[in-house]
Motif scaffolding. Structure first.
Motif, PDB file in Angstrom:
ATOM      1  N   VAL A  45       0.697  -1.066  -0.044  1.00 23.35           N
ATOM      2  CA  VAL A  45      -0.133  -0.067  -0.052  1.00 23.35           C
ATOM      3  C   VAL A  45       0.995   1.343  -0.165  1.00 23.35           C
ATOM      4  CG1 VAL A  45      -1.742   1.358   1.311  1.00 23.35           C
ATOM      5  CG2 VAL A  45      -1.877  -1.184   1.014  1.00 23.35           C
ATOM      6  N   ARG A  46       1.814   1.090   0.855  1.00 21.48           N
ATOM      7  CA  ARG A  46       2.802   2.447   0.696  1.00 21.48           C
ATOM      8  C   ARG A  46       3.404   2.616  -0.560  1.00 21.48           C
ATOM      9  NH1 ARG A  46       8.555   2.155   3.711  1.00 21.48           N
ATOM     10  NH2 ARG A  46       9.051   1.291   1.590  1.00 21.48           N
ATOM     11  N   ASN A  47       3.836   1.745  -1.315  1.00 19.49           N
ATOM     12  CA  ASN A  47       4.454   1.995  -2.452  1.00 19.49           C
ATOM     13  C   ASN A  47       3.339   1.910  -3.639  1.00 19.49           C
ATOM     14  OD1 ASN A  47       6.808   1.670  -1.417  1.00 19.49           O
ATOM     15  ND2 ASN A  47       7.186  -0.482  -1.486  1.00 19.49           N
ATOM     16  N   LYS A  48       2.095   1.853  -3.315  1.00 23.83           N
ATOM     17  CA  LYS A  48       0.870   1.985  -4.380  1.00 23.83           C
ATOM     18  C   LYS A  48       1.152   0.661  -5.318  1.00 23.83           C
ATOM     19  CE  LYS A  48       0.820   6.951  -4.260  1.00 23.83           C
ATOM     20  NZ  LYS A  48       0.893   8.034  -5.036  1.00 23.83           N
ATOM     21  N   ALA A  49       1.390  -0.526  -4.882  1.00 32.17           N
ATOM     22  CA  ALA A  49       1.639  -1.518  -5.455  1.00 32.17           C
ATOM     23  C   ALA A  49       0.228  -2.647  -5.469  1.00 32.17           C
ATOM     24  CB  ALA A  49       2.757  -2.298  -5.081  1.00 32.17           C
ATOM     25  N   HIS A  50      -0.744  -2.052  -4.787  1.00 30.02           N
ATOM     26  CA  HIS A  50      -2.072  -2.931  -4.658  1.00 30.02           C
ATOM     27  C   HIS A  50      -2.705  -2.807  -5.984  1.00 30.02           C
ATOM     28  CE1 HIS A  50      -3.960   1.005  -4.322  1.00 30.02           C
ATOM     29  NE2 HIS A  50      -2.927   1.295  -3.419  1.00 30.02           N
ATOM     30  N   VAL A  51      -3.676  -3.802  -6.004  1.00 32.17           N
ATOM     31  CA  VAL A  51      -4.323  -4.075  -7.442  1.00 32.17           C
ATOM     32  C   VAL A  51      -5.254  -2.636  -7.475  1.00 32.17           C
ATOM     33  CG1 VAL A  51      -5.991  -5.550  -8.515  1.00 32.17           C
ATOM     34  CG2 VAL A  51      -4.430  -6.327  -7.104  1.00 32.17           C
ATOM     35  N   ALA A  52      -5.344  -2.209  -8.838  1.00 31.66           N
ATOM     36  CA  ALA A  52      -6.280  -1.071  -8.911  1.00 31.66           C
ATOM     37  C   ALA A  52      -6.491  -1.067 -10.637  1.00 31.66           C
ATOM     38  CB  ALA A  52      -5.279   0.197  -8.960  1.00 31.66           C
ATOM     39  N   LEU A  53      -7.732  -0.491 -10.989  1.00 31.17           N
ATOM     40  CA  LEU A  53      -8.015  -0.811 -12.347  1.00 31.17           C
ATOM     41  C   LEU A  53      -7.782   0.761 -12.921  1.00 31.17           C
ATOM     42  CD1 LEU A  53     -11.523  -2.495 -11.994  1.00 31.17           C
ATOM     43  CD2 LEU A  53      -9.333  -3.378 -12.663  1.00 31.17           C
ATOM     44  N   ASP A  54      -6.605   1.015 -13.330  1.00 30.67           N
ATOM     45  CA  ASP A  54      -6.102   2.304 -13.690  1.00 30.67           C
ATOM     46  C   ASP A  54      -6.541   2.419 -15.213  1.00 30.67           C
ATOM     47  OD1 ASP A  54      -4.679   2.602 -11.349  1.00 30.67           O
ATOM     48  OD2 ASP A  54      -2.741   2.176 -12.419  1.00 30.67           O
ATOM     49  N   VAL A  55      -6.862   1.659 -15.848  1.00 24.55           N
ATOM     50  CA  VAL A  55      -7.058   1.939 -17.245  1.00 24.55           C
ATOM     51  C   VAL A  55      -8.727   2.348 -17.197  1.00 24.55           C
ATOM     52  CG1 VAL A  55      -7.889   0.562 -19.505  1.00 24.55           C
ATOM     53  CG2 VAL A  55      -5.832  -0.104 -18.140  1.00 24.55           C
ATOM     54  N   VAL A  70     -11.128   8.845  -4.545  1.00 28.70           N
ATOM     55  CA  VAL A  70     -11.244   9.251  -3.285  1.00 28.70           C
ATOM     56  C   VAL A  70     -12.039   7.971  -2.737  1.00 28.70           C
ATOM     57  CG1 VAL A  70     -12.818  10.789  -1.755  1.00 28.70           C
ATOM     58  CG2 VAL A  70     -11.202  11.475  -3.362  1.00 28.70           C
ATOM     59  N   PHE A  71     -13.275   7.727  -3.382  1.00 33.33           N
ATOM     60  CA  PHE A  71     -14.061   6.543  -3.144  1.00 33.33           C
ATOM     61  C   PHE A  71     -13.334   5.288  -2.705  1.00 33.33           C
ATOM     62  CE2 PHE A  71     -16.651   2.620  -3.927  1.00 33.33           C
ATOM     63  CZ  PHE A  71     -17.702   2.872  -3.009  1.00 33.33           C
ATOM     64  N   GLY A  72     -12.335   4.749  -3.795  1.00 35.44           N
ATOM     65  CA  GLY A  72     -11.543   3.730  -3.676  1.00 35.44           C
ATOM     66  C   GLY A  72     -10.709   3.654  -2.430  1.00 35.44           C
ATOM     67  N   TYR A  73      -9.946   5.031  -2.202  1.00 36.12           N
ATOM     68  CA  TYR A  73      -9.052   5.091  -0.893  1.00 36.12           C
ATOM     69  C   TYR A  73     -10.181   5.066   0.352  1.00 36.12           C
ATOM     70  CZ  TYR A  73      -4.732   5.940  -3.078  1.00 36.12           C
ATOM     71  OH  TYR A  73      -3.519   5.903  -3.723  1.00 36.12           O
ATOM     72  N   LEU A  74     -11.220   5.804   0.342  1.00 30.52           N
ATOM     73  CA  LEU A  74     -11.849   5.576   1.621  1.00 30.52           C
ATOM     74  C   LEU A  74     -12.535   4.249   1.625  1.00 30.52           C
ATOM     75  CD1 LEU A  74     -13.989   8.849   1.134  1.00 30.52           C
ATOM     76  CD2 LEU A  74     -11.963   8.623   2.760  1.00 30.52           C
ATOM     77  N   SER A  75     -12.849   3.364   0.649  1.00 29.78           N
ATOM     78  CA  SER A  75     -13.219   2.092   0.874  1.00 29.78           C
ATOM     79  C   SER A  75     -12.326   1.215   1.637  1.00 29.78           C
ATOM     80  CB  SER A  75     -13.814   1.560  -0.282  1.00 29.78           C
ATOM     81  OG  SER A  75     -14.659   2.186  -1.069  1.00 29.78           O
ATOM     82  N   MET A  76     -10.842   1.224   1.168  1.00 29.56           N
ATOM     83  CA  MET A  76      -9.832   0.715   1.299  1.00 29.56           C
ATOM     84  C   MET A  76      -9.585   1.031   3.105  1.00 29.56           C
ATOM     85  SD  MET A  76      -7.322   0.124  -1.513  1.00 29.56           S
ATOM     86  CE  MET A  76      -7.093   1.772  -2.246  1.00 29.56           C
ATOM     87  N   TYR A 123      -0.770   4.810   5.404  1.00 35.57           N
ATOM     88  CA  TYR A 123      -0.391   4.855   3.811  1.00 35.57           C
ATOM     89  C   TYR A 123      -1.538   4.986   3.084  1.00 35.57           C
ATOM     90  CZ  TYR A 123       3.999   3.091   5.668  1.00 35.57           C
ATOM     91  OH  TYR A 123       5.392   2.818   6.160  1.00 35.57           O
ATOM     92  N   LEU A 124      -2.680   4.853   3.182  1.00 33.93           N
ATOM     93  CA  LEU A 124      -3.760   4.926   2.385  1.00 33.93           C
ATOM     94  C   LEU A 124      -3.929   6.688   2.540  1.00 33.93           C
ATOM     95  CD1 LEU A 124      -6.303   1.889   2.912  1.00 33.93           C
ATOM     96  CD2 LEU A 124      -4.985   2.629   0.759  1.00 33.93           C
ATOM     97  N   ALA A 125      -3.908   7.149   3.831  1.00 31.60           N
ATOM     98  CA  ALA A 125      -4.238   8.506   3.891  1.00 31.60           C
ATOM     99  C   ALA A 125      -3.259   9.530   3.262  1.00 31.60           C
ATOM    100  CB  ALA A 125      -4.426   8.986   5.335  1.00 31.60           C
ATOM    101  N   LYS A 126      -2.122   8.999   3.404  1.00 33.38           N
ATOM    102  CA  LYS A 126      -0.666   9.686   2.773  1.00 33.38           C
ATOM    103  C   LYS A 126      -0.824   9.682   1.258  1.00 33.38           C
ATOM    104  CE  LYS A 126       4.096   8.783   2.063  1.00 33.38           C
ATOM    105  NZ  LYS A 126       3.784   8.009   0.673  1.00 33.38           N
ATOM    106  N   ASN A 127      -1.388   8.528   0.667  1.00 29.83           N
ATOM    107  CA  ASN A 127      -1.483   8.214  -0.702  1.00 29.83           C
ATOM    108  C   ASN A 127      -2.588   9.210  -1.342  1.00 29.83           C
ATOM    109  OD1 ASN A 127       0.627   6.678  -0.737  1.00 29.83           O
ATOM    110  ND2 ASN A 127      -0.425   4.834  -1.030  1.00 29.83           N
ATOM    111  N   LEU A 128      -3.685   9.151  -0.395  1.00 30.06           N
ATOM    112  CA  LEU A 128      -4.923   9.965  -0.743  1.00 30.06           C
ATOM    113  C   LEU A 128      -4.518  11.405  -1.033  1.00 30.06           C
ATOM    114  CD1 LEU A 128      -7.831  10.097  -1.454  1.00 30.06           C
ATOM    115  CD2 LEU A 128      -8.419  10.072   0.864  1.00 30.06           C
TER     116      LEU A 128
END
Length: 137
Positions: A45-55, A70-76, A123-128
């Motif tokens: 999570v710190r390195n933003k290496a979690h699964v995401a649908l960037d496309v 924002v919704f994705g980060y808050l959900s996590m 780390y999610l708060a930092k990344n958000l």
């Protein structure tokens, strides 16, 4: 990870070369693997290496992109909060349990859950913050 591999390697050597199995090695290896997995999740999570649908998100208009992010980060964060809450309850049970081979309180094994959950939230708060508010500059 190196400790886990070394312990399991010594166990295999002891079992096959000396016909004498170490009673505690499997349990230590398992607990180290659990700790490595959960702390590795926080590191991902710190390195933003979690699964995401960037496309999919990349094809949305900028305002909707921000809302989805924002919704994705808050959900996590909610999920990690539930993990911390459940882990604290689990640690309460762990004070009365001891491991089979090592005879250590299970709370030491379960402690990785709230620790990793808090790290994940941090780390999610930092990344958000970096995604939404530092992207402007």
């Amino acid at each position: 990870m190196l400790g886990m591999v070394a312990i399991i390697f010594v166990q295999v050597i002891a079992r096959y070369a000396f016909s004498n199995s170490l009673t505690w090695s499997e349990e230590v290896g398992r607990y180290l693997f659990v700790w490595m997995t959960f702390l590795g999740t926080a590191l991902a999570v710190r390195n933003k290496a979690h699964v995401a649908l960037d496309v999919l998100v990349g094809k949305l208009p900028p305002l909707l992109q921000k809302a989805v992010i924002v919704f994705g980060y808050l959900s996590m964060m909610v999920f990690a909060g539930v993990l911390v809450y459940a882990a604290v309850n689990m640690m309460t049970l762990g004070t009365r349990q001891v491991s089979a081979a090592l005879q250590i309180p299970m709370r030491w094994v379960y402690m990785v859950l709230p620790v990793s959950g808090v790290l994940i939230i941090f780390y999610l708060a930092k990344n958000l913050y970096e995604e939404c508010w530092q992207r402007r500059s």
